[in-house]
Design an enzyme around this catalytic site. Structure first.
Site, PDB file in Angstrom:
ATOM      1  N   LYS A  64       2.888  11.094  -3.447  1.00 38.07           N
ATOM      2  CA  LYS A  64       1.852  10.412  -4.232  1.00 38.07           C
ATOM      3  C   LYS A  64       0.936  11.411  -4.954  1.00 38.07           C
ATOM      4  CE  LYS A  64      -1.696   6.844  -3.550  1.00 38.07           C
ATOM      5  NZ  LYS A  64      -2.230   5.927  -2.502  1.00 38.07           N
ATOM      6  N   ASP A  77       0.881  -1.160   0.000  1.00 40.67           N
ATOM      7  CA  ASP A  77       0.000   0.000   0.000  1.00 40.67           C
ATOM      8  C   ASP A  77       0.925   1.218   0.000  1.00 40.67           C
ATOM      9  OD1 ASP A  77      -1.630   2.148   0.594  1.00 40.67           O
ATOM     10  OD2 ASP A  77      -2.324   1.384   2.528  1.00 40.67           O
ATOM     11  N   GLU A  82      -7.185   0.420  -4.627  1.00 41.47           N
ATOM     12  CA  GLU A  82      -7.223   0.335  -3.160  1.00 41.47           C
ATOM     13  C   GLU A  82      -8.548  -0.219  -2.640  1.00 41.47           C
ATOM     14  OE1 GLU A  82      -6.011   4.291  -2.070  1.00 41.47           O
ATOM     15  OE2 GLU A  82      -3.989   3.936  -2.816  1.00 41.47           O
TER      16      GLU A  82
HETATM   17 MG    MG Z   1      -4.468   4.863   2.295  1.00 40.02          MG
END
Ligand code: MG
Ligand code: ADP
Length: 627
Positions: free
Chosen positions: A95, A31, A195
Site C-alpha cells: 500500500k 479495508d 478510512e
Molecule cells: Mg488500517
C-alpha cells in the site's frame, strides 16, 4: 440493468411485490490496509455490519503476497511465513507503493526487503520478483482477490461489487490505483471511501441527516499513523485536516522491545544474531509481549532456552517516545483545523495498536474525554465500508453520504495563472465548468493544462494533466467559445472535457497523474497557500496587468496594419509612441505603471474604432442595392 451470471450456490430471493426471482447480491466493504486487510458485509436480516471470518481463519488477512517458483501467489497468513524464509519473493506493505513514483519513495526505498524497480517510462514504481515485474496495483489486486474469494466462500454468493477504503490523505493517483486494483480483482468498485469516514460510520456517526459533529479519528496501525479531523453535517464528511507519520506504528513498539531485551541480556543478543529464523521468532515474541501487556501486567516466555521478560511499566517507558510523536501530529492536525481539543465532540480509536492502554489513556487525556473504543479497532474501517456499501445498495434511502475534495482543481490561464474551477472542500460528486476563448487571431489549438493546489500561480501547484483541444476553426481572437467542464466523481477522480461551442470540436481526458504526491507535499501545498496568500495576490495583479497590456498591444498593432489608411500620419505616430512606451514599461513588473500606460493608449485609440466602423458601414451600404 446488470446481468448476473447464474451460480447454483447463490442465494435466491423472491420479491413478492413483483413476483420475480432475484439473485441476492452483496456489496462488500474492504479495508485494504498496509499491514492487514479485511472484508465485511451487511447482514441482511440482522442489519448489522459483520467482518467475514471464512472457515474460522479469522477476520484479518495479513497484506502479504508470496510468489512461488511458477509465479503462483499465496496471500495472508500463509504468505507471512515466507517473510523470513523467502524475503525476495514476499511482498509486504505494498500500500505504501500504490500510485507512487520512485522519487516519491526517496530515502524510504531501503525499507523494503524486496526489489523495487525504477521504471523510467511510466514513472511509477514496479516490483521485481524473480524475472517478473509487478505493479503495486497488481499486487494489491492479489490481496483483493483473496478477500473476494473468502467472502464468496463464506457467503456462498458471488461477490462482484465492493467499496474500498483509503487514507484521507490519498491523492488522485493513489485513489485511482486502488480502484484499478479492484478492477483487476474482478470487482466493480462502487466507491472509494476515506478510512476515517468509514470508522465514523461504523460508530453510527453521520447516519443521522440532522447531526452536526466534529470528530477526531486516531488510527495507529502496524506501520502507519494517521490522525484526521472531520466535520460531519447533513451526511457530508468534510476532512478539516489530516496529519500523521507514514513510518510509525506497532512495528516500532516491537523493535523497541527487542532492543530492550538485547541491551539487558547478552544471550538475547546472541539469539538475534544467530540466523534469520531465530531473529524472526524473537520479533514475534516481542509482538506477543506487546499484545499480552494490553491486558496483563507482566509477560514471560522462553525462546531457545533464553527467558524473555517484560513488565507493563517498562513497556510503557519504552514506547513513550512513539506515543509522544503521535500526539505531536494530533496537535498539528488541530492547529490546521483551527480547533482546540475541547472542540472535538467525539474521538474514535482505529487500528490494532490503539489496544495499548497507554495509547488509549494518552489520547483520552489529550482530548479531555474518553475515546470511543467499543468496536474492534482492527475491524472498524471494514465495518464502516460495509455500511457505506449498504447505503449505495439503496438499502438506506434516508441518507446520502458525501465526501469533499481536499484541494482546489483548476486550469492554467494566460500568464500562468491558476483559474479555479472546483474549489477545495466542494462536496463530491460535483461538476463545474467555465467558458474560455482564444487570445490570438486564427488560433486553431488550445492547450488545456489541469492543476491541483491552492496557489494563484500554476507553477506553484501540481500539474495533473495537459491536452490540446485541436481543430478549432480559424476565427478572430475572442470569438471561439470553449467550455471547459470538470467532472469529479464520488471517488475524487477527475474527468476534464473541453468543447468549442461554435464548431462542436470536443476533447476529453480522464486525469491519471503519473506521479503521486507525498503526504508532506500535500501538507506543504496547503501551508504554502496560507503563508503566500498576500504575495500571490500581488503577483496575480501584475500578471493580469501584463496580460491586458499584451493583448492591447496585439490589437492596436493589428488595427494599424489593417486600417492604417483611415488614420492621419500624426495619429499613427502618436499611437506607435504610446505602444512603444507600453512595451518599455512591461518588463518593470510594476502593476500601476503598466496599467497607466494601458489607459493612455486606450484613451488615445478608442475613437479610431468608431471611425473605422462608420467607414465600413458606409462602404457596406454603398455596395448594396436597396430595392
Ligand atoms: Mg488500517
Ligand atoms: P494497518 O491498518 O496498518 O493494516 P492494523 O490496524 O491491523 O494495521 O494494526 C496492526 C498492528 O496492531 C500490529 O502492529 C499489531 O501488533 C498491533 N496489535 C494488534 N493487536 C494488538 C494488541 N492487543 N495490543 C497491542 N497491539 C496490537
Amino acid at each position: 440493468m446488470r446481468l448476473l451470471k447464474f451460480d447454483p450456490m447463490a442465494k435466491i430471493a423472491i420479491n413478492l411485490t413483483t413476483a420475480s426471482i432475484q439473485q441476492e447480491e452483496v456489496i462488500v466493504g474492504i479495508d485494504l490496509g498496509t499491514t492487514n486487510s479485511l472484508v465485511a458485509y451487511m447482514h441482511p436480516e440482522d442489519r448489522a455490519a459483520i467482518a467475514i471470518n471464512d472457515q474460522g481463519l479469522g477476520t484479518i488477512v495479513p497484506s502479504v503476497v508470496h510468489f512461488g517458483e511458477n509465479g503462483e501467489a499465496v496471500v495472508g497468513n500463509a504468505a507471512k511465513d515466507y517473510l523470513i524464509t523467502d524475503p525476495a519473493n514476499t511482498i509486504y506493505s505494498v500500500k505504501r507503493l500504490l500510485g507512487k513514483s520512485y522519487q516519491d519513495l526517496g530515502a524510504h526505498k531501503d525499507f523494503f526487503g524486496y526489489k523495487i524497480i525504477d521504471d523510467n517510462s511510466e514513472g511509477l514504481v514496479k516490483i521485481r520478483v524473480q524475472d517478473r515485474f509487478y505493479s503495486p496495483i497488481e499486487l494489491s489486486a492479489e490481496i483483493l482477490k483473496e478477500l473476494r474469494a473468502r467472502a464468496e466462500h463464506a457467503l456462498k454468493t458471488p461477490v462482484n461489487r465492493a467499496v474500498i477504503t483509503v487514507p484521507a490523505y490519498f491523492n488522485d493517483s493513489q485513489r485511482q490505483a486502488t480502484r484499478d486494483a479492484g478492477k483487476l480483482a474482478g470487482l466493480e468498485v462502487l466507491r472509494i471511501v476515506n478510512e476515517p469516514t468509514a470508522a465514523s460510520l461504523a460508530y453510527g456517526i453521520g447516519l443521522e441527516p440532522t447531526e452536526e459533529k466534529t470528530i477526531a479519528v486516531y488510527d495507529l496501525g502496524g506501520g502507519t499513523f494517521d490522525i484526521s479531523i472531520l466535520k460531519i453535517h447533513q451526511g457530508i464528511f468534510e476532512v478539516l485536516s489530516t496529519n500523521g507519520d507514514t513510518y510509525l506504528g506497532g512495528d516500532d513498539m516491537d523493535r523497541a522491545i527487542i532492543e530492550h531485551w538485547i541491551l539487558g541480556n547478552r544471550l538475547v543478543a546472541d539469539l538475534a544474531a544467530q540466523d534469520a529464523n531465530t531473529a524472526q521468532a524473537l520479533r514475534l515474541k516481542a509482538e506477543e509481549a506487546k499484545k499480552a501487556l494490553s491486558s496483563q501486567e507482566t509477560f514471560t516466555a522462553e525462546l531457545n532456552g533464553v527467558t524473555l521478560e517484560l513488565d507493563k511499566h517498562t513497556f510503557e517507558t519504552l514506547i513513550t517516545p512513539i506515543v509522544d510523536r503521535t500526539m505531536t501530529s494530533c496537535r498539528m492536525a488541530l492547529q490546521d483545523a483551527g480547533l482546540a481539543p475541547e472542540q472535538i465532540d467525539t474521538v474514535i480509536m482505529v487500528g490494532g495498536s490503539t489496544r495499548v492502554p497507554l495509547v488509549y489513556q494518552t489520547v483520552s487525556d489529550f482530548f479531555g474525554k474518553p475515546a470511543n473504543n467499543s468496536l474492534n479497532p482492527d475491524e472498524v474501517v471494514a465495518l464502516g465500508a460495509a455500511i457505506q456499501a449498504d447505503v449505495l445498495a439503496g438499502n438506506r434511502k434516508d441518507i446520502l453520504l458525501l465526501d469533499v475534495t481536499p484541494l482546489t482543481l483548476g486550469i492554467e490561464t494566460m500568464g500562468g495563472l491558476m483559474d479555479s474551477i472546483i474549489p477545495r472542500n466542494s462536496k463530491i460528486p460535483t461538476k463545474a465548468g467555465r467558458q474560455y476563448t482564444t487570445s490570438v487571431d486564427g488560433q486553431v489549438n488550445m492547450k488545456i493544462s489541469v492543476y491541483q493546489g491552492e496557489r494563484d500561480l500554476v507553477k506553484e501547484n501540481r500539474k495533473l494533466a495537459e491536452f490540446d483541444l485541436k481543430g478549432i476553426p480559424a476565427m478572430p481572437a475572442g470569438f471561439p467559445k470553449v467550455d471547459v467542464n470538470f467532472i469529479l466523481n464520488a471517488d475524487g477522480i477527475l474527468k476534464v472535457e473541453a468543447i468549442e461551442l461554435r464548431s462542436g470540436v470536443r476533447q476529453e481526458v480522464e486525469v491519471k497523474p503519473q506521479y503521486g504526491l507525498t503526504d508532506e507535499q500535500v501538507e506543504q501545498m496547503l501551508m504554502d497557500s496560507i503563508t503566500h496568500a498576500r504575495e500571490d495576490v500581488s503577483t496575480r495583479m501584475v500578471i493580469e496587468a501584463r496580460t491586458t497590456a499584451e493583448q492591447m498591444i496585439y490589437q492596436v498593432e493589428r488595427f494599424l496594419e489593417k486600417n492604417g489608411e483611415h488614420l492621419t500620419s500624426e495619429e499613427i505616430n502618436l499611437t506607435r509612441q504610446n505602444v512603444q512606451h507600453l512595451k518599455e514599461v512591461l518588463p518593470t513588473g510594476d502593476k500601476d505603471t503598466i496599467l497607466k500606460a494601458v489607459d493612455v493608449l486606450e484613451e488615445q485609440t478608442s475613437p479610431f474604432a468608431e471611425r473605422v466602423m462608420q467607414i465600413s458601414i458606409k462602404k457596406a451600404m454603398t455596395g448594396k442595392k436597396i430595392e
